[in-house]
Design a protein around this motif. Structure first.
Motif, PDB file in Angstrom:
ATOM      1  N   PRO A  84      -1.615  -1.454  16.828  1.00 44.83           N
ATOM      2  CA  PRO A  84      -1.150  -0.965  15.525  1.00 44.83           C
ATOM      3  C   PRO A  84       0.363  -0.791  15.457  1.00 44.83           C
ATOM      4  CG  PRO A  84      -3.061   0.277  16.262  1.00 44.83           C
ATOM      5  CD  PRO A  84      -2.614  -0.551  17.428  1.00 44.83           C
ATOM      6  N   PHE A  85       0.980  -0.330  16.554  1.00 47.18           N
ATOM      7  CA  PHE A  85       2.435  -0.113  16.557  1.00 47.18           C
ATOM      8  C   PHE A  85       3.191  -1.442  16.557  1.00 47.18           C
ATOM      9  CE2 PHE A  85       0.471   3.601  18.495  1.00 47.18           C
ATOM     10  CZ  PHE A  85       1.012   4.619  17.708  1.00 47.18           C
ATOM     11  N   LEU A  86       2.666  -2.424  17.262  1.00 48.70           N
ATOM     12  CA  LEU A  86       3.296  -3.748  17.248  1.00 48.70           C
ATOM     13  C   LEU A  86       3.224  -4.377  15.860  1.00 48.70           C
ATOM     14  CD1 LEU A  86       2.019  -5.261  20.634  1.00 48.70           C
ATOM     15  CD2 LEU A  86       4.357  -4.557  20.083  1.00 48.70           C
ATOM     16  N   LEU A  87       2.155  -4.108  15.132  1.00 47.40           N
ATOM     17  CA  LEU A  87       2.046  -4.632  13.764  1.00 47.40           C
ATOM     18  C   LEU A  87       2.901  -3.834  12.788  1.00 47.40           C
ATOM     19  CD1 LEU A  87      -1.760  -5.434  13.561  1.00 47.40           C
ATOM     20  CD2 LEU A  87       0.088  -7.038  13.032  1.00 47.40           C
ATOM     21  N   LYS A  88       2.987  -2.529  13.012  1.00 51.13           N
ATOM     22  CA  LYS A  88       3.708  -1.673  12.074  1.00 51.13           C
ATOM     23  C   LYS A  88       5.210  -1.938  12.089  1.00 51.13           C
ATOM     24  CE  LYS A  88       2.953   2.726   9.986  1.00 51.13           C
ATOM     25  NZ  LYS A  88       1.920   3.763   9.835  1.00 51.13           N
ATOM     26  N   ARG A  89       5.716  -2.480  13.193  1.00 47.32           N
ATOM     27  CA  ARG A  89       7.150  -2.753  13.275  1.00 47.32           C
ATOM     28  C   ARG A  89       7.544  -4.016  12.518  1.00 47.32           C
ATOM     29  NH1 ARG A  89       8.536  -6.861  16.582  1.00 47.32           N
ATOM     30  NH2 ARG A  89       6.757  -7.852  17.613  1.00 47.32           N
ATOM     31  N   LEU A  90       6.548  -4.830  12.126  1.00 46.37           N
ATOM     32  CA  LEU A  90       6.828  -6.117  11.485  1.00 46.37           C
ATOM     33  C   LEU A  90       7.052  -5.941   9.983  1.00 46.37           C
ATOM     34  CD1 LEU A  90       4.157  -8.336  13.289  1.00 46.37           C
ATOM     35  CD2 LEU A  90       6.628  -8.379  13.656  1.00 46.37           C
ATOM     36  N   PRO A  91       7.913  -6.769   9.407  1.00 46.18           N
ATOM     37  CA  PRO A  91       8.131  -6.704   7.959  1.00 46.18           C
ATOM     38  C   PRO A  91       7.068  -7.488   7.189  1.00 46.18           C
ATOM     39  CG  PRO A  91       9.610  -8.321   8.921  1.00 46.18           C
ATOM     40  CD  PRO A  91       8.835  -7.720  10.074  1.00 46.18           C
ATOM     41  N   PHE A  92       6.522  -6.866   6.156  1.00 44.40           N
ATOM     42  CA  PHE A  92       5.616  -7.544   5.231  1.00 44.40           C
ATOM     43  C   PHE A  92       6.360  -7.684   3.906  1.00 44.40           C
ATOM     44  CE2 PHE A  92       1.468  -7.594   7.365  1.00 44.40           C
ATOM     45  CZ  PHE A  92       1.741  -6.777   8.454  1.00 44.40           C
ATOM     46  N   CYS A  93       6.505  -8.900   3.449  1.00 46.68           N
ATOM     47  CA  CYS A  93       7.379  -9.159   2.304  1.00 46.68           C
ATOM     48  C   CYS A  93       6.654  -9.129   0.965  1.00 46.68           C
ATOM     49  CB  CYS A  93       8.066 -10.511   2.481  1.00 46.68           C
ATOM     50  SG  CYS A  93       9.077 -10.582   3.977  1.00 46.68           S
ATOM     51  N   LYS A  94       5.377  -8.771   0.975  1.00 52.59           N
ATOM     52  CA  LYS A  94       4.633  -8.637  -0.273  1.00 52.59           C
ATOM     53  C   LYS A  94       3.980  -7.264  -0.302  1.00 52.59           C
ATOM     54  CE  LYS A  94       3.507 -13.567  -0.762  1.00 52.59           C
ATOM     55  NZ  LYS A  94       2.402 -14.562  -0.847  1.00 52.59           N
ATOM     56  N   ALA A  95       3.929  -6.679  -1.503  1.00 53.53           N
ATOM     57  CA  ALA A  95       3.323  -5.354  -1.633  1.00 53.53           C
ATOM     58  C   ALA A  95       1.810  -5.411  -1.551  1.00 53.53           C
ATOM     59  CB  ALA A  95       3.743  -4.713  -2.960  1.00 53.53           C
ATOM     60  N   SER A  96       1.221  -6.570  -1.813  1.00 55.99           N
ATOM     61  CA  SER A  96      -0.228  -6.734  -1.734  1.00 55.99           C
ATOM     62  C   SER A  96      -0.538  -8.028  -1.000  1.00 55.99           C
ATOM     63  CB  SER A  96      -0.844  -6.757  -3.140  1.00 55.99           C
ATOM     64  OG  SER A  96      -2.242  -6.887  -3.065  1.00 55.99           O
ATOM     65  N   VAL A  97      -1.373  -7.950   0.003  1.00 56.45           N
ATOM     66  CA  VAL A  97      -1.682  -9.111   0.838  1.00 56.45           C
ATOM     67  C   VAL A  97      -3.189  -9.325   0.849  1.00 56.45           C
ATOM     68  CG1 VAL A  97      -1.517 -10.109   3.155  1.00 56.45           C
ATOM     69  CG2 VAL A  97       0.329  -8.653   2.299  1.00 56.45           C
ATOM     70  N   VAL A  98      -3.588 -10.584   0.708  1.00 54.64           N
ATOM     71  CA  VAL A  98      -5.010 -10.918   0.704  1.00 54.64           C
ATOM     72  C   VAL A  98      -5.434 -11.337   2.114  1.00 54.64           C
ATOM     73  CG1 VAL A  98      -6.802 -12.416  -0.244  1.00 54.64           C
ATOM     74  CG2 VAL A  98      -4.916 -11.645  -1.704  1.00 54.64           C
ATOM     75  N   LEU A  99      -6.440 -10.640   2.658  1.00 55.27           N
ATOM     76  CA  LEU A  99      -6.998 -10.997   3.952  1.00 55.27           C
ATOM     77  C   LEU A  99      -8.139 -11.993   3.770  1.00 55.27           C
ATOM     78  CD1 LEU A  99      -7.166  -7.471   5.647  1.00 55.27           C
ATOM     79  CD2 LEU A  99      -5.369  -9.179   5.861  1.00 55.27           C
ATOM     80  N   THR A 100      -8.501 -12.662   4.844  1.00 52.42           N
ATOM     81  CA  THR A 100      -9.551 -13.679   4.742  1.00 52.42           C
ATOM     82  C   THR A 100     -10.924 -13.137   5.105  1.00 52.42           C
ATOM     83  OG1 THR A 100      -9.076 -14.418   7.005  1.00 52.42           O
ATOM     84  CG2 THR A 100      -7.970 -15.579   5.222  1.00 52.42           C
ATOM     85  N   HIS A 101     -10.998 -11.835   5.471  1.00 52.60           N
ATOM     86  CA  HIS A 101     -12.278 -11.238   5.840  1.00 52.60           C
ATOM     87  C   HIS A 101     -12.499  -9.950   5.059  1.00 52.60           C
ATOM     88  CE1 HIS A 101     -12.686 -14.063   9.148  1.00 52.60           C
ATOM     89  NE2 HIS A 101     -11.480 -13.743   9.558  1.00 52.60           N
ATOM     90  N   SER A 102     -13.672  -9.370   5.229  1.00 55.34           N
ATOM     91  CA  SER A 102     -13.975  -8.095   4.575  1.00 55.34           C
ATOM     92  C   SER A 102     -13.724  -6.922   5.522  1.00 55.34           C
ATOM     93  CB  SER A 102     -15.424  -8.081   4.074  1.00 55.34           C
ATOM     94  OG  SER A 102     -16.313  -8.508   5.085  1.00 55.34           O
ATOM     95  N   TYR A 103     -12.911  -7.146   6.535  1.00 52.62           N
ATOM     96  CA  TYR A 103     -12.473  -6.106   7.464  1.00 52.62           C
ATOM     97  C   TYR A 103     -11.199  -6.612   8.123  1.00 52.62           C
ATOM     98  CZ  TYR A 103     -15.622  -9.317   9.799  1.00 52.62           C
ATOM     99  OH  TYR A 103     -16.268 -10.447  10.191  1.00 52.62           O
ATOM    100  N   CYS A 104     -10.515  -5.731   8.854  1.00 53.59           N
ATOM    101  CA  CYS A 104      -9.206  -6.055   9.415  1.00 53.59           C
ATOM    102  C   CYS A 104      -9.325  -6.467  10.878  1.00 53.59           C
ATOM    103  CB  CYS A 104      -8.272  -4.853   9.296  1.00 53.59           C
ATOM    104  SG  CYS A 104      -7.943  -4.358   7.594  1.00 53.59           S
ATOM    105  N   LEU A 105      -8.841  -7.664  11.191  1.00 54.50           N
ATOM    106  CA  LEU A 105      -8.814  -8.169  12.564  1.00 54.50           C
ATOM    107  C   LEU A 105      -7.370  -8.508  12.934  1.00 54.50           C
ATOM    108  CD1 LEU A 105     -11.881 -10.600  12.539  1.00 54.50           C
ATOM    109  CD2 LEU A 105     -11.786  -8.307  13.508  1.00 54.50           C
ATOM    110  N   HIS A 106      -7.031  -8.350  14.205  1.00 54.37           N
ATOM    111  CA  HIS A 106      -5.675  -8.612  14.656  1.00 54.37           C
ATOM    112  C   HIS A 106      -5.261 -10.059  14.410  1.00 54.37           C
ATOM    113  CE1 HIS A 106      -2.526  -9.426  17.790  1.00 54.37           C
ATOM    114  NE2 HIS A 106      -2.034  -8.345  17.226  1.00 54.37           N
ATOM    115  N   ALA A 107      -6.175 -11.005  14.697  1.00 56.29           N
ATOM    116  CA  ALA A 107      -5.854 -12.425  14.508  1.00 56.29           C
ATOM    117  C   ALA A 107      -5.540 -12.746  13.061  1.00 56.29           C
ATOM    118  CB  ALA A 107      -7.029 -13.282  14.999  1.00 56.29           C
TER     119      ALA A 107
END
Length: 315
Positions: free
Chosen positions: A162-185
């Motif tokens: 989670p900390f490695l992901l939290k340090r990354l910039p996300f350039c959109k306020a809303s992001v569409v995932l490809t699954h119905s749950y959150c996976l690292h990949a």
């Protein structure tokens, strides 16, 4: 842009996707998912209850089965809310922190299950290859230490994600995932920054956990097979191998879907989106559902107690 991405990470939201390709069949899909989750919950709770109540099952092999059931319940509880929200109730929005929390629990449960399956293979190895020392090697205290070690290992491996992901910039306020749950990949494909560290760390823990665990499980069965083949009686060989069938099935239904998901993600980039979603659902839903069924069928004591509870049969 870097500052913008960093600031937006705290307010970013994710949109989870169900199966839009199955429009018109959502009710049937929702009913199927609810049935699978109900089987998982009921089956694993029954296994835990039976092992607790049946004195003959108070031994190392079934302590590990209990750990497996607890872990499978954790997998089901960590995925159920968002799967139902996205597929059944059309409420796919999820906050950034909630997504990271779900990702943590899903991957923590996966690595814990791998460790439990390795511990169970060690149990079968000692029981078959060195049965006279079984009671002294796998004491209750040692089983507890093994269980705690598995949990600590899984926690330490997943904690940085989670900390490695939290340090990354996300350039959109809303992001569409490809699954119905959150996976690292899935999540590391979304930031607009460099994800090399995340990818390398993800690969490292996959190899050091799943890779090492699967090799050790394979090695244990090579040694078990060697010991079994040394038994002169054919009936005794079959009886000894039969004690491993449940564990072999549990290993296969965990590792085969996991490897399949990995292969589809890496080499099936042109496969339809619903294939990726279906494989991921199989990976997370099938083991928790089938494990209690397998152990109920293959374990005489569990089967007998289950018959008593459900049918009122006299044994």
């Amino acid at each position: 842009m870097g500052d913008f991405g960093t600031n937006i990470s705290s307010t970013i939201s994710f949109t989870l996707t169900g199966f839009p390709e199955m429009k018109g069949l959502e009710h049937w899909l929702a009913a199927l998912l609810l049935l699978l989750y109900a089987i998982s919950f009921l089956g694993n709770i029954l296994i835990l209850f039976i092992i607790k109540e049946e004195q003959s099952l108070h031994q190392p092999m079934y302590y590990f089965v209990s750990l497996l059931s607890v872990n499978d319940l954790g997998v089901s509880f960590s995925t159920l809310p968002t799967v139902l929200a996205a597929v059944c109730f059309h409420a796919p929005e999820m906050t950034f922190d909630a997504c990271l929390a779900q990702m943590f629990f899903i991957h923590f449960s996966s690595w814990t299950e791998s460790g439990i399956l390795l511990a169970m293979s060690f149990d079968r190895y000692v029981a078959i290859c060195n049965p006279l020392r079984y009671a002294t090697v796998l004491t209750d205290v040692r089983v507890a230490h093994i269980g705690i070690s598995i949990v600590i290992r899984s926690f330490c491996m997943v904690f940085p994600l989670p900390f490695l992901l939290k340090r990354l910039p996300f350039c959109k306020a809303s992001v569409v995932l490809t699954h119905s749950y959150c996976l690292h990949a899935d999540l590391i494909r979304l930031p607009c920054g460099d994800t090399t560290i995340n990818s390398m760390y993800g690969l490292f823990i996959v190899i050091s956990a799943f890779g090492v665990d699967s090799l050790l499980i394979l090695l244990s069965y090579v040694l078990i097979l060697h010991s079994v083949l040394a038994i002169t009686s054919r009936d005794e060989r079959l009886k000894t191998l039969n004690t491993c069938v449940s564990h072999i099935c549990a290993v296969l239904i965990f590792y085969v879907p996991m490897v399949s998901v990995s292969m589809v993600h890496r080499f099936g980039k042109h496969a339809p989106e619903y294939v990726h979603k279906f494989m991921s659902l199989v990976y997370l839903l099938v083991p928790p559902m089938l494990n209690p069924i397998i152990y109920s069928i293959k374990t005489k004591e569990i089967r007998r107690r289950l018959h008593k509870m459900l049918l009122g049969a006299k044994f």
